[in-house]
Design an enzyme around this catalytic site. Structure first.
Site, PDB file in Angstrom:
ATOM      1  N   GLU A 287     109.663  17.537   9.886  1.00 60.33           N
ATOM      2  CA  GLU A 287     110.744  16.565   9.762  1.00 60.33           C
ATOM      3  C   GLU A 287     111.808  17.076   8.797  1.00 60.33           C
ATOM      4  O   GLU A 287     111.614  17.055   7.584  1.00 60.33           O
ATOM      5  CB  GLU A 287     110.178  15.231   9.252  1.00 60.33           C
ATOM      6  CG  GLU A 287     109.033  14.692  10.089  1.00 60.33           C
ATOM      7  CD  GLU A 287     108.152  13.707   9.326  1.00 60.33           C
ATOM      8  OE1 GLU A 287     108.671  12.724   8.788  1.00 60.33           O
ATOM      9  OE2 GLU A 287     106.921  13.933   9.264  1.00 60.33           O
TER      10      GLU A 287
ATOM     11  N   HIS B  10     110.703  12.327  14.409  1.00 61.10           N
ATOM     12  CA  HIS B  10     109.279  12.352  14.077  1.00 61.10           C
ATOM     13  C   HIS B  10     108.444  12.880  15.251  1.00 61.10           C
ATOM     14  O   HIS B  10     107.498  12.227  15.704  1.00 61.10           O
ATOM     15  CB  HIS B  10     108.842  10.943  13.687  1.00 61.10           C
ATOM     16  CG  HIS B  10     107.809  10.919  12.621  1.00 61.10           C
ATOM     17  ND1 HIS B  10     106.580  11.523  12.763  1.00 61.10           N
ATOM     18  CD2 HIS B  10     107.811  10.390  11.370  1.00 61.10           C
ATOM     19  CE1 HIS B  10     105.884  11.337  11.657  1.00 61.10           C
ATOM     20  NE2 HIS B  10     106.609  10.659  10.798  1.00 61.10           N
TER      21      HIS B  10
HETATM   22  C1  GAL Z   1     105.469  10.813   7.764  1.00 58.84           C
HETATM   23  C2  GAL Z   1     105.008  10.491   6.378  1.00 58.84           C
HETATM   24  C3  GAL Z   1     103.550  10.119   6.471  1.00 58.84           C
HETATM   25  C4  GAL Z   1     103.358   8.956   7.423  1.00 58.84           C
HETATM   26  C5  GAL Z   1     104.002   9.271   8.744  1.00 58.84           C
HETATM   27  C6  GAL Z   1     103.981   8.115   9.716  1.00 58.84           C
HETATM   28  O1  GAL Z   1     106.806  11.183   7.737  1.00 58.84           O
HETATM   29  O2  GAL Z   1     105.207  11.579   5.522  1.00 58.84           O
HETATM   30  O3  GAL Z   1     103.036   9.827   5.194  1.00 58.84           O
HETATM   31  O4  GAL Z   1     103.895   7.788   6.884  1.00 58.84           O
HETATM   32  O5  GAL Z   1     105.316   9.662   8.575  1.00 58.84           O
HETATM   33  O6  GAL Z   1     102.696   7.776  10.099  1.00 58.84           O
END
Ligand code: GAL
Length: 345
Positions: free
Chosen positions: A314, A173
């Site tokens: 991601e 992330h």
């Molecule tokens: C992403 C997701 C978002 C949010 C984020 C974390 O992967 O798609 O909606 O949850 O992570 O803040």
């Protein structure tokens, strides 16, 4: 490779930071969450993150962290596998979903770390045993994640095996900004994605259909500005995501050979520092423009965290895969996927 004590956990356990790379690309990785704490391109840090462990623990958003056992969402935290129904934590309470592995995901685990060097570059091999029943997932999974810096390439190689069939979908992330993480919002940066299809989501952000991107705000097949207008446009899907937060299916023959694997050219994200090209053998990518990145807790060096201050790319299987019979790692199979971030200014 340099390593130093980054911080300490309340138990007194030390969290170590490891630096790998060269004059052009340098990465600092923590054994906590496998977090990429710093990613420098030609001396400029392009990734969101914090100076202390507390930042990663109190401020949500999974900054720079490894995500698992199942990245993104599982509806209601429920799935049925081999005739058994499983209930996972509904840790995305507002929508009732299981998100990014549950209450304590891979982003908050202490990983084993080993350093390797070869003619290609420098590598950090992170390992984790995720025991049967953790977060209520079936099976003990043995995981190996290799971060590499090879010339202008930064890559993440995910490998895993299990002793019981289980949903498995790892990603990282990283919140990236191609003007540098101190460079403000991404509205002047461009994104090109080799994707003909996207997941159409409902108001729980769970895919309900796979639809062509033609004629939608999600047609990134030619480079498009990640403008404020686009993030706040009238498209119903864009509104549901509070901006760009969507899964696109990579559809292209353009590829590169890397570490003996054929990786598809998924996306190009470009800003003042140049272009970052993402290659992967995963079928999908979640593009998330940090729509929920707000709050007082500052980034490294006291930097303000701002909505749309970064883009996450991601690599993944589409969200809620287990409820479509997808993204199941079976006994005897090897999970083996790579995400390659190639800098080519
Ligand atoms: C992403 C997701 C978002 C949010 C984020 C974390 O992967 O798609 O909606 O949850 O992570 O803040």
């Amino acid at each position: 490779m340099n390593s130093f004590v980054f911080d300490k956990l309340p138990c007194g356990c030390e969290i170590t930071a490891y630096e790998i790379g060269n004059d052009t690309v340098r990465a600092t990785i923590l054994n906590y969450g496998g977090i990429i704490q710093k990613l420098e391109y030609k001396g400029t840090d392009i990734i969101g993150g914090y100076d202390t462990l507390e930042g990663y623990q109190v401020s949500d958003g999974y900054q720079g962290a490894l995500i698992g056992r199942y990245a993104n969402r599982i509806r209601g935290g429920r799935f049925t596998l081999n005739g058994v129904e499983y209930q996972l934590a509904q840790n995305e309470s507002a929508r009732g979903n299981h998100l990014h592995g549950g209450n304590i995901g891979y982003d908050a685990k202490i990983w084993g770390v080993e350093y390797k060097q070869d003619n290609d570059g420098e590598h950090l091999v992170l390992t984790l045993t995720d025991p049967d029943g953790t977060e209520n997932y079936p099976g003990t999974v043995e995981i190996k994640v290799t971060y590499s810096v090879c010339g202008e390439d930064f890559s993440i190689h995910y490998e895993a095996t299990t002793d019981k069939d289980t949903p498995f979908n790892m990603t990282n992330h990283a919140y990236l900004n191609m003007n540098g993480i101190a460079g403000g919002q991404i509205y002047d940066q461009t994104l090109q994605v080799n994707a003909d299809y996207m997941s159409k989501v409902d108001d729980a952000l769970i895919p309900v259909d796979k639809i062509p991107v033609d004629g939608t705000a999600f047609d990134f097949r030619t480079p498009k500005l990640l403008s404020r207008e686009l993030m706040f446009c009238d498209d119903e899907q864009m509104k549901l995501g509070a901006g760009l937060d969507h899964n696109l299916y990579i559809t292209t023959d353009e590829a590169t050979l890397y570490q003996g694997k054929k990786l598809a050219k998924a996306a190009v994200f470009a800003g003042k520092l140049g272009a970052l090209t993402l290659y992967t053998d995963k079928p999908c990518v979640q593009f998330y423009a940090a729509n929920f990145m707000e709050g007082d807790y500052p980034f490294k060096g006291g930097l303000k965290r701002e909505r749309n201050g970064a883009l996450c790319l991601e690599t993944q299987f589409a969200p809620d895969g287990p409820n479509r019979g997808e993204a199941i790692l079976k006994v005897g199979e090897k999970y083996d996927y790579t995400a390659l971030f190639r800098f080519d200014a």
